[in-house]
Design an enzyme around this catalytic site. Structure first.
Site: not given
Ligand code: CO
Length: 287
Positions: A168, A199, A231
């Site tokens: 992430h 990200e 995601h």
């Molecule tokens: Co997220």
């Protein structure tokens, strides 16, 4: 009250602490609104019930967005503070809040703040509250996670296939060093593992360049996340042109998404369990 997906009964139907021990364990995950992804949480919860048969176990989602989305479809999941309130009502005296995050990033900091606010506003609620650390804390955690991941992928993976992991991450890069540690641990075990975070926009280009340099033609795409949620299903494996799978395919690399969350691996659940301890360097709040 409707239960979360009808499976995680434990979320809103807590047994009385007095009937059990006086220990409450709050499993605090980011959360997911993807029904199939909940199996990760179910698996972790099972490991806790087995290890702590006398404790009252509650679940909370730290993401307000996910809780709001679930509430719209009538599924109720506690916030960490709501779960603490519930555990206090049930008579629990010692609380372990176990973060079910991968690293101590943004969500972990938010969780810590909400627990502190709770204990400040309700100083008599508990005798002790421990905030237990997320998955990747030590070299041993990284090693066990890497081993579990590779063992699981081994059966279906062909030797020439690479593994592309999507972590992430956090926009400002906090937690990136932990992920670098994970990358180093994996690289020692397998030369064809590549990693980036969703990200961090720049990660994909580096990843793609590395894959090309290594002459990779085929890769299994795996989320380095506790659940295989939004995601994993959209940013990693989605059909849209901007998913990692589509971008790899566009560059001639065959992409095989593997939609499984780390929480489904028993070894990973065990690492979380091993973090649920009253260690002195944890955030310990005594009243
Ligand atoms: Co997220």
């Amino acid at each position: 009250m409707k239960f979360f997906f009808g499976l995680l009964l434990i979320i809103t139907l807590l047994p009385d602490c007095l009937a059990l021990g006086r220990t409450g364990i709050l499993l605090a995950a980011f959360g997911t609104s993807v029904r199939e992804a909940q199996s990760s949480y179910v698996n972790i919860e099972k490991a806790y019930s087995k290890k702590f048969p006398d404790a009252t176990i509650a679940f909370a989602f730290t993401s307000g967005k996910i809780r709001a989305k679930l509430a719209k479809s009538g599924d109720r999941v506690f916030s960490p503070v709501e779960a603490l309130d519930e555990l206090a009502k049930k008579g629990c005296k010692t609380i372990y809040v176990q973060s079910l995050h991968i690293t101590a990033g943004e969500e972990f900091a938010r969780l810590a703040r909400s627990i502190l606010r709770f204990t400040e506003s309700k100083p008599d609620a508990f005798e002790a509250v421990y905030l237990c650390r997320p998955l990747l804390e030590t070299r041993a955690d990284a090693d066990k996670t890497a081993q579990a991941l590779l063992a699981w992928l081994k059966s279906e993976r062909k030797p020439e296939e690479a593994i592309v992991l999507m972590a992430h991450g956090q926009k400002n890069g906090r937690g990136d060093l932990i992920l670098e540690g994970m990358r180093a641990t994996l690289a020692k075990k397998d030369q064809r593992i590549f990693m980036g975070s969703v990200e961090n926009e720049g990660d994909f280009d580096t990843l793609l360049a590395d894959l090309k340099k290594a002459g990779i033609k085929k890769a299994r795409l795996v989320p380095l996340m506790v659940v295989s949620g939004d995601h994993a299903r959209n940013d990693l494996a989605g059909k849209d042109a901007d998913s990692w799978a589509s971008r790899l395919e566009a560059d001639g690399i065959q992409a095989i998404p593997v939609l499984k969350g780390l929480g489904e691996l028993p070894e990973v659940a065990e690492i979380f369990v091993s973090h649920t301890v009253p260690e002195d360097d944890l955030l310990k709040i005594r009243q």
